[in-house]
Write a protein that holds these residues in place. Structure first.
Motif, PDB file in Angstrom:
ATOM      1  N   ILE A 192       1.003  -1.206  -0.096  1.00 53.14           N
ATOM      2  CA  ILE A 192       0.016   0.097  -0.080  1.00 53.14           C
ATOM      3  C   ILE A 192       0.890   1.248  -0.072  1.00 53.14           C
ATOM      4  N   GLN A 193       0.673   2.117  -0.847  1.00 45.65           N
ATOM      5  CA  GLN A 193       1.226   3.421  -0.946  1.00 45.65           C
ATOM      6  C   GLN A 193       0.529   4.544  -0.852  1.00 45.65           C
ATOM      7  N   ARG A 194       1.029   5.568  -0.946  1.00 51.52           N
ATOM      8  CA  ARG A 194       0.395   7.103  -0.738  1.00 51.52           C
ATOM      9  C   ARG A 194      -0.498   7.055   0.407  1.00 51.52           C
ATOM     10  N   ILE A 195      -0.041   6.500   1.566  1.00 49.64           N
ATOM     11  CA  ILE A 195      -0.687   6.630   2.709  1.00 49.64           C
ATOM     12  C   ILE A 195       0.136   7.468   3.739  1.00 49.64           C
ATOM     13  N   HIS A 196      -0.494   8.479   4.302  1.00 51.05           N
ATOM     14  CA  HIS A 196       0.345   9.381   5.084  1.00 51.05           C
ATOM     15  C   HIS A 196       0.518   8.667   6.451  1.00 51.05           C
ATOM     16  N   ALA A 197       1.845   8.816   6.923  1.00 50.02           N
ATOM     17  CA  ALA A 197       2.541   8.177   8.112  1.00 50.02           C
ATOM     18  C   ALA A 197       1.420   8.238   9.363  1.00 50.02           C
ATOM     19  N   ASP A 198       0.816   9.325   9.403  1.00 51.60           N
ATOM     20  CA  ASP A 198      -0.052   9.571  10.553  1.00 51.60           C
ATOM     21  C   ASP A 198      -1.358   8.673  10.296  1.00 51.60           C
ATOM     22  N   ASN A 199      -1.826   8.179   9.094  1.00 53.56           N
ATOM     23  CA  ASN A 199      -3.000   7.500   8.894  1.00 53.56           C
ATOM     24  C   ASN A 199      -2.744   5.857   9.010  1.00 53.56           C
ATOM     25  N   ILE A 200      -1.483   5.461   9.032  1.00 51.24           N
ATOM     26  CA  ILE A 200      -0.944   3.941   9.009  1.00 51.24           C
ATOM     27  C   ILE A 200      -1.613   3.302  10.142  1.00 51.24           C
ATOM     28  N   LEU A 201      -1.315   3.742  11.464  1.00 50.43           N
ATOM     29  CA  LEU A 201      -1.948   2.991  12.576  1.00 50.43           C
ATOM     30  C   LEU A 201      -3.448   2.902  12.653  1.00 50.43           C
ATOM     31  N   PRO A 202      -4.213   4.012  12.273  1.00 49.51           N
ATOM     32  CA  PRO A 202      -5.725   3.994  12.395  1.00 49.51           C
ATOM     33  C   PRO A 202      -6.103   3.123  11.354  1.00 49.51           C
ATOM     34  N   PHE A 203      -5.648   2.891  10.108  1.00 50.23           N
ATOM     35  CA  PHE A 203      -5.726   1.984   8.983  1.00 50.23           C
ATOM     36  C   PHE A 203      -5.511   0.441   9.436  1.00 50.23           C
ATOM     37  N   LEU A 204      -4.421   0.208  10.167  1.00 54.67           N
ATOM     38  CA  LEU A 204      -4.427  -1.152  10.600  1.00 54.67           C
ATOM     39  C   LEU A 204      -5.330  -1.249  11.610  1.00 54.67           C
ATOM     40  N   GLU A 205      -5.746  -0.652  12.471  1.00 50.13           N
ATOM     41  CA  GLU A 205      -6.771  -0.870  13.252  1.00 50.13           C
ATOM     42  C   GLU A 205      -8.184  -1.122  12.584  1.00 50.13           C
ATOM     43  N   ARG A 206      -8.529  -0.435  11.761  1.00 49.68           N
ATOM     44  CA  ARG A 206      -9.638  -0.670  10.773  1.00 49.68           C
ATOM     45  C   ARG A 206      -9.868  -2.168  10.309  1.00 49.68           C
ATOM     46  N   ILE A 207      -8.505  -2.616  10.066  1.00 50.26           N
ATOM     47  CA  ILE A 207      -8.585  -3.911   9.225  1.00 50.26           C
ATOM     48  C   ILE A 207      -8.277  -4.703  10.172  1.00 50.26           C
ATOM     49  N   GLU A 208      -8.252  -4.592  11.625  1.00 52.01           N
ATOM     50  CA  GLU A 208      -8.171  -5.931  12.353  1.00 52.01           C
ATOM     51  C   GLU A 208      -6.577  -6.440  12.438  1.00 52.01           C
ATOM     52  N   TRP A 209      -5.530  -5.610  12.305  1.00 46.04           N
ATOM     53  CA  TRP A 209      -4.244  -5.985  12.045  1.00 46.04           C
ATOM     54  C   TRP A 209      -3.948  -6.757  13.353  1.00 46.04           C
ATOM     55  N   THR A 210      -3.207  -7.793  13.306  1.00 41.90           N
ATOM     56  CA  THR A 210      -2.981  -8.553  14.466  1.00 41.90           C
ATOM     57  C   THR A 210      -1.617  -8.401  15.284  1.00 41.90           C
ATOM     58  N   GLY A 211      -0.614  -7.242  14.631  1.00 36.36           N
ATOM     59  CA  GLY A 211       0.769  -7.162  14.861  1.00 36.36           C
ATOM     60  C   GLY A 211       0.882  -6.258  16.235  1.00 36.36           C
ATOM     61  N   ASN A 212       2.002  -5.928  16.512  1.00 30.08           N
ATOM     62  CA  ASN A 212       2.556  -5.019  17.375  1.00 30.08           C
ATOM     63  C   ASN A 212       2.530  -3.528  17.277  1.00 30.08           C
TER      64      ASN A 212
END
Length: 365
Positions: free
Chosen positions: A198-218
């Motif tokens: 995934i590209q063109r994603i602002h650094a500040d939006n990465i963690l909220p995006f990962l939360e929305r897709i229920e990423w299981t990492g640290n």
């Protein structure tokens, strides 16, 4: 082996040395090149840990440069035990359709990357494929179904409903402006996951995006590495493994654009990774020294005959050079293992013209 690839690598050989390239890895690179067609757009995936000298090899095929047709013609001629299996037959069929303007593949896919794991037995190795989605046809609604169709063609089996569900979730959850760039398909593995980039994603939006897709990492480790990239990078891309769940492994890719301070910015990033224990200091220095150009006056090896012939069709002030590029650096976060840093070095041929006011080389238009 393609004569173009063989001669191109011989020109590069003096630059393939320690601490990144061991003698063994160089020989494996030359052996792997026997599988590659007549497209001199090559690259190396290098581990930056001081105790890991593994280097993998990849080739990029760009549709806009007409390389889809070149590669398809190469595959149609390829024979021997290494190519005599169903996976290679499916790839040949896919590439033939890719060159057909009336096909779905032609309109929606603009790149193909082939990556070889050099720990495999090369006589039977299958590449990992990374399919590039054309920006003009990118659609959060339609692209998942197109990807599923391509995976079915290349892998010989459909995605499971759970993988497809999570793939669609990734598309739906992308922030404004972000897009899914590449999809990775491992031909040598069962299809229980896709690698998505995934590209063109602002650094500040990465963690909220990962939360929305229920990423299981640290999230804490991920946040630390995002902060490293925010200081000096122009772009941070993310790699995810999308399966029945969004797996905890994630890759953060750091990109720095060309410019007057590009070396200093790379140096700053690499120094931070060295301080964190993710990059060997000597390897970091070699990465800074890698970029450059190689022209016919600078080599003792013969220049590829195919490129000499092509030069006859160019303008009087155009000539060919090979460029060595530092494309990006990536850090993988792995569950229950320490982070792993890699560098992606490019080696490609381009046609350039000298400018009246500068002594460097710039791609001609």
């Amino acid at each position: 082996m393609s004569a173009l690839i063989r001669d191109s690598l011989e020109i590069l050989r003096p630059h393939l040395h320690g601490p990144i390239f061991s003698d063994e890895s160089v020989e494996k690179l030359f052996a792997a090149a026997a599988h590659f067609g007549d497209v001199s757009r090559l690259g190396f995936e290098c581990r930056l840990d001081p105790k890991n000298d593994r280097v993998d090899f990849f080739q990029a095929i760009l549709q806009k440069e007409g390389e889809d047709r070149i590669f398809s013609e190469y595959l149609s001629r390829a024979n021997g035990p290494a190519f005599d299996n169903e996976a290679w037959h499916r790839l040949k069929s896919y590439c033939a359709d890719w060159t057909d303007p009336s096909s779905l593949i032609h309109d929606h896919i603009d790149e193909l990357w082939l990556e070889y794991d050099l720990d495999d037995t090369l006589d039977s190795a299958l590449p990992s494929l990374f399919i590039g989605i054309s920006p003009s046809s990118f659609s959060a609604e339609k692209s998942p179904a197109i990807i599923e169709t391509i995976v079915r063609r290349l892998h010989g089996a459909p995605l499971s409903e759970y993988v497809f569900k999570n793939l669609k979730s990734c598309f739906r959850s992308l922030p404004n402006g972000a897009r899914l760039l590449h999809v990775g398909i491992m031909l040598s593995r069962t299809m229980d996951a896709l690698r998505v980039n995934i590209q063109r994603i602002h650094a500040d939006n990465i963690l909220p995006f990962l939360e929305r897709i229920e990423w299981t990492g640290n999230s804490d480790e991920c946040a630390e590495l995002i902060s490293v990239g925010k200081i000096c990078c122009d772009d941070i891309r993310i790699d995810l493994d999308v399966g029945p769940v969004i797996y905890p492994q994630i890759g953060l890719e750091y990109f720095i654009s060309d410019g007057p301070n590009v070396r200093d910015r790379w140096k700053h990033l690499l120094q931070r990774l060295i301080e964190l224990g993710h990059c060997d200091e000597k390897k970091g220095q070699m990465l800074l020294d890698w970029p450059g150009h190689i022209g016919p006056p600078n080599v003792q090896e013969k220049w590829p005959s195919a490129l000499l012939l092509e030069s006859l069709t160019k303008k009087w002030n155009q000539f060919g050079v090979f460029a060595r590029t530092l494309n990006h650096v990536k850090v993988n976060l792995n569950q229950d293992r320490r982070p792993e840093a890699k560098a992606y070095l490019g080696f490609l041929h381009s046609w350039v013209s000298p400018t009246p006011t500068q002594h460097d080389f710039r791609p001609s238009t």
